[in-house]
Design a protein around this motif. Structure first.
Motif, mmCIF file in Angstrom:
data_model
loop_
_atom_site.group_PDB
_atom_site.id
_atom_site.type_symbol
_atom_site.label_atom_id
_atom_site.label_comp_id
_atom_site.label_asym_id
_atom_site.label_seq_id
_atom_site.Cartn_x
_atom_site.Cartn_y
_atom_site.Cartn_z
ATOM 1 N N PHE A 1 0.726 -1.294 0.008
ATOM 2 C CA PHE A 1 -0.122 0.061 0.038
ATOM 3 C C PHE A 1 0.958 1.276 -0.058
ATOM 4 C CE2 PHE A 1 -2.446 -3.231 1.416
ATOM 5 C CZ PHE A 1 -3.908 -3.029 1.203
ATOM 6 N N ALA B 1 0.665 0.560 5.323
ATOM 7 C CA ALA B 1 -0.262 -0.214 5.841
ATOM 8 C C ALA B 1 0.321 -1.498 7.074
ATOM 9 C CB ALA B 1 -1.313 -0.928 5.065
ATOM 10 N N LEU B 2 1.410 -1.145 7.537
ATOM 11 C CA LEU B 2 1.831 -2.080 8.372
ATOM 12 C C LEU B 2 1.188 -2.348 9.659
ATOM 13 C CD1 LEU B 2 5.761 -1.196 8.138
ATOM 14 C CD2 LEU B 2 4.435 -2.841 6.870
ATOM 15 N N TYR B 3 1.152 -3.384 10.370
ATOM 16 C CA TYR B 3 0.291 -3.621 11.493
ATOM 17 C C TYR B 3 1.266 -2.858 12.874
ATOM 18 C CZ TYR B 3 -1.446 -6.980 8.366
ATOM 19 O OH TYR B 3 -1.828 -7.763 7.263
ATOM 20 N N PRO B 4 0.617 -1.791 13.202
ATOM 21 C CA PRO B 4 1.583 -1.156 14.150
ATOM 22 C C PRO B 4 1.951 -1.639 15.735
ATOM 23 C CG PRO B 4 -0.779 -0.089 14.228
ATOM 24 C CD PRO B 4 -0.547 -1.149 13.038
ATOM 25 N N HIS B 5 1.079 -2.658 15.883
ATOM 26 C CA HIS B 5 1.366 -3.215 17.276
ATOM 27 C C HIS B 5 2.039 -4.659 16.938
ATOM 28 C CE1 HIS B 5 -2.033 -4.827 14.852
ATOM 29 N NE2 HIS B 5 -2.208 -6.271 15.796
ATOM 30 N N MET B 6 2.736 -5.053 15.827
ATOM 31 C CA MET B 6 3.612 -5.990 15.810
ATOM 32 C C MET B 6 4.634 -5.585 15.365
ATOM 33 S SD MET B 6 1.001 -8.461 13.550
ATOM 34 C CE MET B 6 -0.643 -8.538 13.773
ATOM 35 N N TYR C 1 2.606 -12.490 9.453
ATOM 36 C CA TYR C 1 1.188 -12.520 9.934
ATOM 37 C C TYR C 1 0.552 -13.515 8.989
ATOM 38 C CZ TYR C 1 -3.434 -10.874 10.656
ATOM 39 O OH TYR C 1 -4.574 -10.471 10.748
ATOM 40 N N ILE D 1 -1.398 -17.192 9.382
ATOM 41 C CA ILE D 1 -2.818 -17.465 9.170
ATOM 42 C C ILE D 1 -2.882 -18.735 8.140
ATOM 43 C CG2 ILE D 1 -4.769 -16.481 7.876
ATOM 44 C CD1 ILE D 1 -4.002 -13.851 9.164
ATOM 45 N N ARG E 1 6.698 -8.172 3.464
ATOM 46 C CA ARG E 1 5.531 -8.927 3.943
ATOM 47 C C ARG E 1 4.844 -9.501 2.603
ATOM 48 N NH1 ARG E 1 0.963 -5.453 6.873
ATOM 49 N NH2 ARG E 1 0.703 -4.523 4.710
ATOM 50 N N LEU F 1 -5.327 -0.968 7.024
ATOM 51 C CA LEU F 1 -4.697 -2.178 7.672
ATOM 52 C C LEU F 1 -5.613 -3.584 7.591
ATOM 53 C CD1 LEU F 1 -3.729 -0.315 11.026
ATOM 54 C CD2 LEU F 1 -2.363 -1.304 9.091
ATOM 55 N N ALA G 1 -4.745 -6.818 6.142
ATOM 56 C CA ALA G 1 -4.880 -8.271 6.620
ATOM 57 C C ALA G 1 -5.789 -9.074 5.899
ATOM 58 C CB ALA G 1 -5.385 -7.958 7.941
ATOM 59 N N LYS H 1 -10.926 -13.559 12.450
ATOM 60 C CA LYS H 1 -9.397 -13.286 12.521
ATOM 61 C C LYS H 1 -8.941 -12.016 12.684
ATOM 62 C CE LYS H 1 -5.617 -15.855 12.718
ATOM 63 N NZ LYS H 1 -5.481 -16.896 13.755
ATOM 64 N N ARG H 2 -9.274 -11.112 11.880
ATOM 65 C CA ARG H 2 -8.893 -9.795 11.643
ATOM 66 C C ARG H 2 -9.241 -9.087 12.948
ATOM 67 N NH1 ARG H 2 -11.207 -9.604 6.424
ATOM 68 N NH2 ARG H 2 -12.798 -8.473 6.758
ATOM 69 N N THR I 1 -6.922 -10.264 15.600
ATOM 70 C CA THR I 1 -5.569 -10.073 15.618
ATOM 71 C C THR I 1 -5.251 -8.581 15.341
ATOM 72 O OG1 THR I 1 -5.585 -10.707 13.254
ATOM 73 C CG2 THR I 1 -4.827 -12.531 14.960
ATOM 74 N N ILE I 2 -6.150 -7.839 14.612
ATOM 75 C CA ILE I 2 -5.747 -6.562 14.263
ATOM 76 C C ILE I 2 -6.630 -5.544 14.917
ATOM 77 C CG2 ILE I 2 -5.512 -4.916 12.382
ATOM 78 C CD1 ILE I 2 -3.928 -7.197 12.035
ATOM 79 N N PRO J 1 -6.633 -5.451 19.139
ATOM 80 C CA PRO J 1 -5.226 -4.713 19.536
ATOM 81 C C PRO J 1 -5.148 -3.356 19.454
ATOM 82 C CG PRO J 1 -4.815 -6.700 18.506
ATOM 83 C CD PRO J 1 -6.105 -6.598 18.484
ATOM 84 N N LEU J 2 -5.695 -2.945 18.280
ATOM 85 C CA LEU J 2 -5.626 -1.656 17.992
ATOM 86 C C LEU J 2 -6.693 -0.692 18.797
ATOM 87 C CD1 LEU J 2 -4.793 -1.481 14.020
ATOM 88 C CD2 LEU J 2 -3.180 -1.256 16.110
#
Ligand SMILES: Nc1ncnc2c1ncn2[C@@H]1O[C@H](COP(=O)(O)OP(=O)(O)OP(=O)(O)O)[C@@H](O)[C@H]1O
Ligand SMILES: [Mg+2]
Lengths: 347, 293
Positions: free
Chosen positions: A81, A85-90, A98, A102, A146, B187, B191, B200-201, B204-205, B208-209
Motif C-alpha cells: 500500500f 499499512a504495516l500492523y503498528p502493534h506487531m 502474519y 494464518i 510482507r 490495515l 490483513a 481473525k482480523r 488479531t488486528i 489490539p488496535l
C-alpha cells in the motif's frame, strides 16, 4: 505465478463512472505499470484486481480462472500500500509472518522464510522493531517483505515509492525491479511518475479519466504514442504540440512547411519532442527563446514557436542566443507525430 | 505544538481556579476528611455523643461476614456490569462500523439510553420485570418461567446488572465506534489480503488496535459499577433479597442512613476509597503494559 486478464472491466461508484472499460491480457511474470495523473482511476483498477473493490461489469481472470467474486484472501495476491499499512502493534518479523501464520505454516518454516526475506531486503537487524521505530524507506522494505514471504502469484503495488525522497526512490525502484525479475512474479504497479513507468515497466497502461489511453512497452509508448494524452504524459519535458494543416501533401504550421506527408488532408496536431530538435542554421523552425535552463548534460530552452509555447532540449551547454533571441532548429521527419485534433488519436 | 498561556500576575489564575477548587474542597475533601474522622468514633444510639474507638470500626468490619460477602457481591456485580456494558457495545460498534450508509442514524439512536438517568432506568426495568404486572415477567410466565427477583438472588442480581449496564452500552458504543473509525482502513485491507477472515482480523488486528479505548472504558465502567449504580439498586432491589445485591456503596448508605451506624458507615467509605485507589493503580500498572504499541 499467474496470468491476469482484464476483460472490459468497468467501475462505477453509485452514478459516477470511474473506470470506463479496461481490456488487457497480462502474461505470467510480466511487470505492468499503471500510470496516469491523480484521480484517473489507477488505484481503483488495482483494488478491483485485489478484490477490495467490487467490479461493476466485465471479467477478471487470475490464472485463467474467473475471480470477480473471489474474496481477497482467496486470490493469492499480495499488495503493497501507498502508506505501507504495516500492523503498528506487531514487530517487523510478526508483520512479515502474519500471512504465513494464518496460512497455518509451521513455526520453524515461517522463521526461515522471514529470515530469508529479511536478508534479501537488508532488514535482518530490524526484525524486532515496531513499525514506528523505522524510517520511511525501511517501512517500505517491510511492506515489500510482507508481500514476498507469501510467494503470491500476483504482486500489486499502489504508489509504493511516493513517500520517499528522490534519491531513495531511485534506489528502491531498481531494487523492486530487480526483486521482481528474480522472483518472476506477475506484478501490477501503480504510479503517477512517468520516469518510474518508463524504467520499470515491461508494459504500461497509460490511463486518463478512467480510460486506458495506450497499452504498450515503454519504448512503444514513447516512440509511437497513440493519443495526444499519452504523447504528453510520457517523456520529460513533455512533447511540444503545434497546430498544423496538411495541404496538397505538405505539412504546414502557419506558413512554415515541415515537409511532405502522405496522410489525409486537413487540420492536424503536430507533436515534436524537445529532445528531437537540434540547432541548425538552415532549420525551418524559428524558436524565440525566453528562458534557458542549463541542466549540465543538456540545456532546456523555453520559448515560443509560431505563436505557441515550445521547449527544446539541446545537448551540452547553450547560452541564450544573441540580440533578437531567435534560434533556428531542425528535426528529422520520422520524429514528427501527427494526431487528429478532434479525437486526439494518432494519424 | 504545545500552546502555553502565561499570566503576568497571580490574581487571575487564582480566580480562574478558585471555583473548581472550592467545589472540590466543599464537596470532596471536606466530606472525605469527615468520613476519615468519624470512622474513628462510635456514636451513641441517640447521636448525642460519640466515643473514640481508634481502628475499632475497621476491626469489626473486617470480621463482619455481611461486610465480607458485600465485597464478593461487589466484585461479581462490577464484573458483570462491565462485561454486560462493554461486550454488546463493542458488538454494536463493529456492526455499525461495517455499515456504509446510515451509520450516523444508528449512532444517534444508540445514544438515547445514555440520556436516561440511572434511577429512571431502574424504574423502567423494575416495571418490565415486576413479578405481578411486568410485561417481561408476564411473558416469561407464559413461557413457563416463574420470574420473581424479589425472592430469587440470581434473578435480582441479573436485573440490577441489566438495568445498570443498559444505559452504559450507549456510552461505550460511542467510544468503541470512534475507536474503530480511527483504525486505518488499509490495515484491515492488508490483513484481508494476508488471508485473515473477519473474526481473525477482529482478534488479531482490530482488538489490539482498540486496546487504548478498551482500557479506558474498562476503568470508567468499573468505577461506574462501583459508585454510580446506587440509584438503580435502590429503586429495584434496595440491596435485597437478603443483601444479595448490596454492593459496598449501597452498604455505606444502608448502614449509615438506614441503620444509623455512622461510625461503621464512615469506616466503609474510607475502605472504599482505598479500594478504588488500589484498583486504579492495578489497572494502570498491569493492563496498560499490554495496551501500548
Ligand atoms: N469510494 C469511492 N466513492 C466514490 N468515488 C470514488 C471512490 N474511490 C475513488 N473514487 C473516485 O474515483 C476516481 C479515481 O480514484 P482513484 O483513487 O482510483 O484515483 P488514482 O488514479 O489512484 O489517483 P491518485 O494518483 O491520486 O491516487 C476519483 O475521481 C475518485 O474521486
Ligand atoms: Mg491512488
Amino acid at each position: 505465478m499467474a496470468t491476469v486478464d482484464l476483460k472490459d472491466i468497468k467501475k462505477s461508484f453509485g452514478k459516477v463512472d470511474v473506470i470506463h472499460g479496461v481490456d488487457m491480457e497480462i502474461a505470467d511474470g510480466e511487470f505492468i505499470v499503471i500510470v496516469g495523473p491523480s484521480g484517473c482511476g489507477k488505484s481503483t483498477l488495482l483494488r478491483m484486481v485485489a478484490g477490495l473493490e467490487t467490479i461493476t461489469s466485465g471479467e477478471l481472470l487470475i490464472g485463467g480462472k474467473r475471480a470477480n467474486d473471489t474474496e481477497p484472501m482467496d486470490r493469492d495476491i499480495a499488495m503493497v500500500f501507498q502508506n505501507y499499512a504495516l500492523y503498528p502493534h506487531m514487530t517487523v518479523a510478526d508483520n512479515m509472518a502474519y500471512g504465513l501464520k494464518i496460512a497455518g505454516m509451521p513455526k520453524d518454516q515461517i522463521k526461515a522464510k522471514v529470515q530469508e526475506a529479511a536478508k534479501l531486503l537488508q532488514l535482518d537487524h530490524l526484525l524486532d522493531r515496531k513499525p514506528r521505530e523505522l524510517s520511511g524507506g525501511q517501512r517500505q522494505r517491510v511492506a515489500m517483505g510482507r508481500a514476498i514471504v507469501r510467494e503470491p502469484s500476483v504482486f500489486l503495488f499502489d504508489e509504493p515509492l511516493s513517500n520517499l525522497d528522490a534519491k531513495l526512490r531511485v534506489q528502491m525502484r531498481l531494487e523492486i525491479k530487480d526483486l521482481q525479475a528474480k522472483l518472476g512474479i506477475t506484478s501490477l504497479y501503480v504510479t503517477h511518475d512517468q520516469v518510474e513507468a518508463m524504467t520499470m515497466a515491461d508494459r504500461m497502461i497509460v490511463m486518463n479519466g478512467g480510460v486506458a489511453e495506450q497499452i504498450g512497452t515503454p519504448l512503444d509508448v514513447y516512440e509511437r504514442p497513440q493519443t495526444i494524452f499519452a504523447a504528453q504524459f510520457i517523456g520529460s519535458p513533455s512533447m511540444n504540440l503545434m497546430d498544423g494543416r496538411i495541404d496538397g501533401g505538405q505539412l504546414k504550421v502557419n506558413d512554415v512547411s515541415l515537409g511532405p506527408v502522405d496522410t489525409r488532408e486537413g487540420d492536424v496536431t503536430v507533436g515534436l519532442r524537445p529532445e528531437h530538435v537540434f540547432a541548425d542554421s538552415a532549420g525551418v523552425l524559428r524558436l524565440n527563446v525566453h528562458q534557458s535552463e542549463p541542466l549540465g548534460a543538456n540545456t532546456l530552452l523555453h520559448g515560443t514557436l509560431e505563436g505557441k509555447a515550445f521547449t527544446a532540449s539541446l545537448p551540452g551547454v547553450h547560452r541564450m542566443p544573441g540580440n533578437d533571441r531567435d534560434m533556428s532548429l531542425n528535426f528529422a521527419s520520422e520524429n514528427l507525430h501527427l494526431f487528429d485534433p478532434k479525437t486526439g488519436k494518432r494519424i | 505544538m504545545e500552546k502555553r498561556v502565561t499570566f503576568k500576575g497571580w490574581l487571575l489564575p487564582v480566580a480562574l481556579i478558585a471555583p473548581q477548587a472550592l467545589i472540590s474542597l466543599i464537596f470532596f475533601f471536606y466530606p472525605a476528611a469527615q468520613a476519615v474522622w468519624q470512622s474513628l468514633f462510635i456514636p451513641d444510639p441517640f447521636g448525642l455523643s460519640s466515643q473514640f474507638v481508634g481502628l475499632g470500626n475497621f476491626e469489626f468490619l473486617l470480621k463482619d461476614p455481611y461486610y465480607r460477602s458485600s465485597f464478593v457481591t461487589t466484585a461479581i456485580f462490577s464484573t458483570l456490569v462491565t462485561l454486560a456494558a462493554m461486550i454488546p457495545a463493542l458488538f454494536l460498534a463493529v456492526v455499525a462500523d461495517r455499515l456504509i450508509k446510515g451509520a450516523g442514524a444508528y449512532r444517534t439512536m444508540l445514544i438515547w439510553p445514555y440520556a436516561v438517568a440511572p434511577a429512571v432506568a431502574g424504574v423502567l426495568w423494575l416495571f418490565m420485570f415486576n413479578p405481578r404486572v411486568g410485561v417481561v415477567a408476564w411473558y416469561l410466565g407464559q413461557l413457563g418461567y416463574d420470574w420473581n427477583h424479589v425472592l430469587n438472588d440470581g434473578e435480582a442480581m441479573g436485573l440490577v446488572v441489566a438495568a445498570s449496564a443498559w444505559g452504559r452500552i450507549s456510552y461505550n458504543f460511542l467510544f468503541f465506534f470512534a475507536g474503530l473509525q480511527a483504525i486505518p482502513k488499509s490495515l484491515i485491507e492488508a490483513a484481508a489480503i494476508d488471508g485473515a477472515r473477519f473474526w481473525k482480523r477482529f482478534f488479531t488486528i482490530v482488538l489490539p488496535l482498540l486496546s487504548p479505548t478498551t482500557f479506558f472504558l474498562l476503568v470508567v465502567n468499573v468505577v461506574y459499577a462501583f459508585f454510580e449504580t446506587f440509584g438503580v439498586i435502590h429503586t429495584i432491589t434496595s440491596g435485597g433479597p437478603q443483601q444479595a445485591t448490596t454492593i459496598l456503596v449501597y452498604k455505606v448508605f444502608s448502614d449509615g442512613f438506614v441503620g444509623q451506624d455512622l461510625g461503621s458507615s464512615s469506616a466503609q467509605s474510607v475502605i472504599l476509597l482505598v479500594v478504588v485507589g488500589l484498583l486504579t493503580i492495578i489497572q494502570f500498572k498491569f493492563v496498560e503494559k499490554k495496551v501500548h504499541y
